[in-house]
Design a protein around this motif. Structure first.
Motif, PDB file in Angstrom:
ATOM      1  N   ILE A   1       0.457  -1.582   0.023  1.00 16.40           N
ATOM      2  CA  ILE A   1      -0.174  -0.137   0.169  1.00 16.40           C
ATOM      3  C   ILE A   1       0.816   1.797   0.196  1.00 16.40           C
ATOM      4  O   ILE A   1       0.534   2.292  -0.486  1.00 16.40           O
ATOM      5  CB  ILE A   1      -0.849   0.368   1.250  1.00 16.40           C
ATOM      6  CG1 ILE A   1      -2.423  -0.704   0.802  1.00 16.40           C
ATOM      7  CG2 ILE A   1      -1.455   1.080   0.741  1.00 16.40           C
ATOM      8  CD1 ILE A   1      -3.098  -1.579   2.153  1.00 16.40           C
ATOM      9  N   ILE A   2       1.855   1.220   0.527  1.00 19.67           N
ATOM     10  CA  ILE A   2       2.614   2.481   1.245  1.00 19.67           C
ATOM     11  C   ILE A   2       3.670   2.898  -0.154  1.00 19.67           C
ATOM     12  O   ILE A   2       3.831   3.760  -0.593  1.00 19.67           O
ATOM     13  CB  ILE A   2       3.128   2.394   2.329  1.00 19.67           C
ATOM     14  CG1 ILE A   2       1.718   2.925   3.430  1.00 19.67           C
ATOM     15  CG2 ILE A   2       4.281   3.414   2.790  1.00 19.67           C
ATOM     16  CD1 ILE A   2       2.079   2.276   5.104  1.00 19.67           C
ATOM     17  N   ASP A   3       4.496   1.890  -0.149  1.00 24.80           N
ATOM     18  CA  ASP A   3       5.434   1.911  -1.277  1.00 24.80           C
ATOM     19  C   ASP A   3       4.990   2.536  -2.198  1.00 24.80           C
ATOM     20  O   ASP A   3       3.688   1.922  -2.796  1.00 24.80           O
ATOM     21  CB  ASP A   3       6.326   1.071  -0.999  1.00 24.80           C
ATOM     22  CG  ASP A   3       7.130   0.609   0.152  1.00 24.80           C
ATOM     23  OD1 ASP A   3       7.331   1.479   0.761  1.00 24.80           O
ATOM     24  OD2 ASP A   3       7.919  -0.354  -0.387  1.00 24.80           O
ATOM     25  N   THR A   4       5.305   3.259  -3.861  1.00 24.58           N
ATOM     26  CA  THR A   4       5.664   3.340  -4.747  1.00 24.58           C
ATOM     27  C   THR A   4       5.282   2.316  -5.769  1.00 24.58           C
ATOM     28  O   THR A   4       6.755   1.596  -5.426  1.00 24.58           O
ATOM     29  CB  THR A   4       6.558   4.216  -4.760  1.00 24.58           C
ATOM     30  OG1 THR A   4       6.996   5.328  -3.866  1.00 24.58           O
ATOM     31  CG2 THR A   4       5.683   5.683  -6.351  1.00 24.58           C
TER      32      THR A   4
END
Lengths: 516, 505
Positions: free
Chosen positions: A453-456
């Motif tokens: 979810i968070i990492d690009t």
């Protein structure tokens, strides 16, 4: 008639499913027909069990002259809330696994055989939950296991599948040997194979010879392999990784529960009055199992291996409840509540088996979909998955958070019940170790969530020169996977918010098990 | 005055509405955002206004309960097997915080209007989830609901920092999650311990999580070794959230990396959860254990005050400066709590609210400047007053409020806390004398920051910056400044609400 309906029809409808499937297979029907047939049979069986909840205890095959005489108070099988609770778990697993198999098995040959084997295994599991005789239990155990060995080898063209299936078979055969040897020792001591009789004969701890302990040890080791408790866990990870993922789901959600049912039926029901040493033995197993599972999961790079170790860790949490049962006298009652410590502990274990099955179904089904979509089972390849599959990411996140024990999801409720079981049994230190283990497990679950979810996503990053083509190829998630993930996620949330009715049912199941 | 609402057989009341409305609205927020992007922020704004109105209605229905009791109680059995029920209620300690939560969320949604342009539907859905968690922490009068709400805060905050944050967001988010989740696990050990201890005194023979029952047996707990251990476990859980030195390291990181509205919620409300837990435990459940460990709490508070304000002097990033100032100010809450006197508690509670309004103001200033000038580094922001007069003016105002200028909200809390410290015997007087240093540092770093940023010649690189122009930004400044002033002039508004009847001492 209604007795007949709720007692026999769950089994008969599954057997009917098998017969229909065999006939369809014989006439070389289109392979798309098998999944709906299996699902309808499973639903019918589930329905019969659900309407039978709380309809009392029925002994089956107690009268050799009249097989349908259900009025006896002893028999080869016992249909009570305990067997119904586990039957519901096994049927849910069957239904969800066969739903997600619709697409997974689409390109395989012999699909009919696949579903027939699934249903056979499920019948075996249902029978283990209902067995009231050691020999019947053993036969049912084999019925629940052997089809799974075949299923594990189903994609026989893949080398790693064959390897893991062989491992599963050899370990399974060995554990069956242990169980059979244990049963024969028990028969030698007690002179009967009826579980009630065995429990009575084992109740007097003073008269124990080394053979009593040896018999119980053999049984424990045999069941321990199925549970994948440390030190009998070594097979589980390779097998989970190598088998077709739908069967991994079946193993993690169904077979593990099978091991626990047998432990409950024989060992726990028999041991509740026995020496505190069994409590320490189970506590030691619990600590080893959950610590090893959690610590080794930290360094896994393959998602299936990580989930396999997490599954081992969860078996450890469930063993906490067994330690609680065996280290508290059956008569010890909690305050003015109308159930004993042992009943509460078993109920907690049942709840966790249920929620663990649901969480693992979501997790492994999501792994299947992702493997088809990005052609990888590596955790680091999950980076930025939300871009490609937002809903799938949501479902997997819920499952992982629930495995981690974040309220208000089902995993939190069942975990806290397990810890309370330990506390009621005066094993506070065991609960503390469980909580420390939960703290360790944060790292590997949250890592996956962070990556997804968070990492690009790779597509949006400037420093990535080559993006694998499958990451940008659109992939529509087939409806079957959507269904099985969606239903399980919904159940995880519902059990988390409204655990009351489920716990009531689990408590009545535990009561049926301990004081028939 | 209104009479209490209740719906249905289970007597669902207004507090349930406040608690559940945001979480139920989270999915629709996302859904309308999928239809049209900007709809989600309006929807979130409407919901937060409704929650604020409901909170005000709750205030109108509220009647001061006697000590150790709660008002507007709702109780529904949840898992009876371990003595757990869904119960909500408010008293003088929690009601102001509920109002503050409603208010800060309203302001934070407004502050997001110009700040957040990426993945808006998911963002506002997260804000709604967060609101349920935060309000639930203050409304819960059952330790399990308290824990559920406490943990519910973590997940959306993790995503807020991780997705909408600054350059090091991944690291900050995971650091925040692991640090605070481990602290929560220690806290749940304490909660379970309290449950075990309470089983000795209940009629049923099993423990209880109910605040009312625990409060009624507070005198019996005493200071046995087990009770002291429980106290320490809970204390650890709370001071990580507060956060106090030496467990403060997650805060500056989280603040600097979080988006501005996220920082506002973090500083304005998340830290208050720790303070609330501490006051609740120290005053209501384990007063004897608190007197035993008052020295520890006081010293942690003092060290946080001194260290936070000392380190703030050296900060370059403006957000980081405000973050360390929060560490310092939250130290005053610990000091006030440690004195165990009504005045000290009043000071601590006042600080919760005052800091809950002023620090979001300062974070919004820092965020606005960062947004306009593309930097928050204090040395580069020379002469910002020329191009951003409104923001600079608010910054001066907020700095003075935070430093404790009489007439603004921050003053009363510091005054009450220090009065209580002076009345707390030799030890307290010594602490107060050292603590005044912290107040001096606070004034010093704010003045120094103002001197370097507001005044002086304009940095030529910043000639192009523009002041705030959007109505939502004016609204944020207006609301926050107004309440800072109001609570500064009329402290009785708040002090009456948390009147002596709610102080158990």
């Amino acid at each position: 008639m209604s007795d007949f309906l709720t007692t026999f029809l769950p089994f008969l409808s599954l057997i009917g499913t098998i017969i229909i499937c065999i006939i369809l297979e014989a006439f070389d029907m289109d392979h798309r027909i098998f999944a709906p047939v299996t699902i309808i049979g499973g639903l019918l069986s589930l329905y019969c069990i659900i309407i039978g909840i709380d309809s009392g205890i029925t002994y089956v095959f107690g009268n050799a002259a009249d097989l349908f005489d259900l009025s006896r108070t002893t028999g080869l099988f016992v249909i009570d809330n305990f067997s119904r609770f586990f039957a519901i778990i096994f049927l849910i697993v069957l239904l969800l696994v066969s739903t997600s198999s619709i697409d997974y098995m689409n390109s395989e040959r012999n699909v009919g055989i696949y579903y027939i084997l699934l249903v056979f295994a499920t019948i075996g599991m249902l029978l283990v939950a209902a067995a009231n005789d050691l020999l019947v239990l053993f036969v049912a155990w084999e019925l629940g296991s052997i089809p799974v060995y075949t299923l594990a080898a189903f994609q026989k063209t893949r080398a790693e599948t064959s390897e893991s299936a062989l491992k599963l078979f050899l370990i399974g055969a060995m554990s069956s040997a242990f169980i059979l040897f244990g049963i024969s020792l028990v028969y030698g001591i007690a002179g009967t194979t009826s579980i009630d009789g065995v429990i009575t004969s084992f109740a007097d701890t003073k008269s124990y010879s080394p053979f009593h302990l040896l018999a119980l040890m053999f049984l424990l080791v045999g069941f321990g392999y199925k549970i994948a408790a440390v030190p009998f866990h070594a097979w589980a990870v390779d097998v989970y990784q190598g088998t077709p993922t739908t069967i991994t789901t079946f193993l993690a959600a169904g077979s593990k529960a099978l091991g626990f049912v047998a432990v409950f039926r024989i060992i726990v029901a028999g041991l509740t009055e026995i020496d505190i040493i069994w409590g320490y033995l189970f506590a030691l197993l619990a600590i080893l199992t959950m610590t090893l599972g959690n610590v080794v999961a930290l360094v896994q790079e393959n998602i299936k291996r990580m989930l396999a170790y997490s599954s081992i860790a969860h078996a450890g949490y469930i063993l906490i409840a067994l330690a609680a049962v065996t280290s508290s006298p059956i008569s010890s009652v909690i305050g003015n509540l109308n159930f004993s410590v042992a009943e509460f502990s078993i109920a907690a274990a049942e709840m966790h088996i249920l929620t663990h099955a649901l969480m693992k179904i979501v997790a492994f089904t999501a792994v299947i979909v992702i493997a088809f979509s990005i052609h990888s089972e590596k955790i680091e390849d999950y980076v930025g998955l939300r871009k490609k599959h937002p809903w799938l990411t949501f479902g997997l996140t819920i499952a992982l958070l629930s495995l981690l024990g974040v309220p208000p999801l089902a995993g939190f409720v069942s975990k806290i019940l397990l810890f309370f079981a330990a506390i009621y049994a005066n094993l506070i230190w065991l609960a503390i170790i469980g909580i420390i283990n939960s703290a360790i497990s944060i790292f590997y679950y949250i890592r996956v969530i962070k990556l997804m979810i968070i990492d690009t996503p790779l597509e949006e990053r400037d420093d990535v020169a080559v993006i694998p083509v499958e990451r940008v190829t659109p992939f529509t998630i087939p409806l079957s996977y959507q269904l099985s993930i969606g239903i399980s996620v919904l159940l995880i949330i519902v059990i988390g918010i409204l655990p009351g009715p489920f716990l009531e049912f689990a408590l009545s199941a535990a009561e049926n098990l301990l004081s028939p | 005055m209104l009479t209490q609402l209740s719906f249905g057989d289970l007597n669902i009341g207004i507090l349930s509405l406040i608690f559940l409305l945001p979480i139920l609205a989270a999915f629709p927020t996302w859904l309308v955002g999928r239809v049209r992007n900007e709809l989600s922020k309006w929807f979130a704004l409407v919901i937060s206004v409704v929650v604020m109105v409901l909170a005000i209605m709750a205030l109108m229905m509220y009647e001061q309960p006697p000590t150790g009791r709660w008002d507007l109680i709702e109780e529904i059995p949840w898992i009876e097997a371990i003595g757990m029920s869904y119960s909500l209620g408010v008293d003088g300690l929690s009601l102001p915080l509920v109002l503050l939560s409603g208010f800060i969320f309203l302001v934070a949604v407004l502050a997001s209007f110009k700040e957040i342009h990426e993945r808006e539907p998911a963002y506002y859905a997260m804000i709604m989830l967060l609101e349920t968690g935060l309000i639930g922490t203050f409304l819960a009068i059952d330790f399990v609901i308290f824990y559920v709400a406490w943990e519910l805060v973590l997940v959306p905050m993790f995503f807020l920092i991780g997705i909408w944050g600054g350059p090091k967001k991944e690291y900050a988010a995971i650091y925040f999650f692991i640090y605070t989740h481990v602290a929560s696990l220690v806290m749940i050990l304490g909660i379970v311990g309290l449950w075990l201890e309470s089983s000795k005194y209940t009629l049923t023979g099993i423990g209880t999580f109910s605040f009312t029952e625990l409060a009624s047996m507070a005198d019996q707990f005493g200071t046995g070794p087990f009770v002291l251990l429980i106290f320490l476990a809970l204390l650890f859980g709370f001071i990580v959230k507060v956060p106090s030195v030496p467990f403060h390291t997650w805060l500056p990181l989280a603040h600097v990396e979080a988006p501005t509205p996220g920082s506002m919620i973090l500083a304005g409300l998340l830290l208050k959860m720790g303070g609330y837990g501490l006051l609740r435990m120290g005053g209501w459940f384990l007063p004897d254990a608190l007197s035993e460990f008052a020295w520890l709490v006081a010293i942690i508070g003092l060290v946080s005050l001194l260290y936070g304000s000392w380190v703030a002097l050296r900060q370059v990033d403006m957000k980081s400066l405000v973050a360390y100032s929060s560490v310092g100010h939250m130290g005053i809450i610990l000091l006030g709590c440690a004195t165990q006197s009504p005045i000290g508690f009043a000071g601590a509670m006042y600080m919760q609210i005052a800091h809950g309004i002023i620090s979001p103001l300062m974070f919004f200033v820092a965020g606005t400047i960062g947004h306009a000038a593309h930097t928050r580094d204090i040395p580069k922001l020379k002469g910002i007053a020329k191009n951003m007069p409104v923001t600079a003016g608010v910054m001066v105002y907020g700095s003075f409020a935070s430093a404790g200028l009489p007439g603004l909200a921050g003053f009363w809390s510091e005054l009450l806390a220090f009065v209580a410290l002076f009345n707390w015997g030799e030890f307290g007087r010594g602490l107060a004398l050292i603590g005044v240093l912290g107040i001096i540092f606070t004034a010093a770093y704010y003045l120094w920051m103002l001197q370097r940023t507001v005044f002086g010649d304009v940095n030529p690189e910043l000639e192009y910056v523009h002041d705030i122009s959007h109505w939502s930004q004016y609204a944020v400044f207006g609301f926050l400044c107004f309440f800072t002033l109001l609570l500064g002039i009329l402290p009785a508004l708040l002090l009456d609400l948390m009147a002596t009847a709610s102080w158990p001492l």
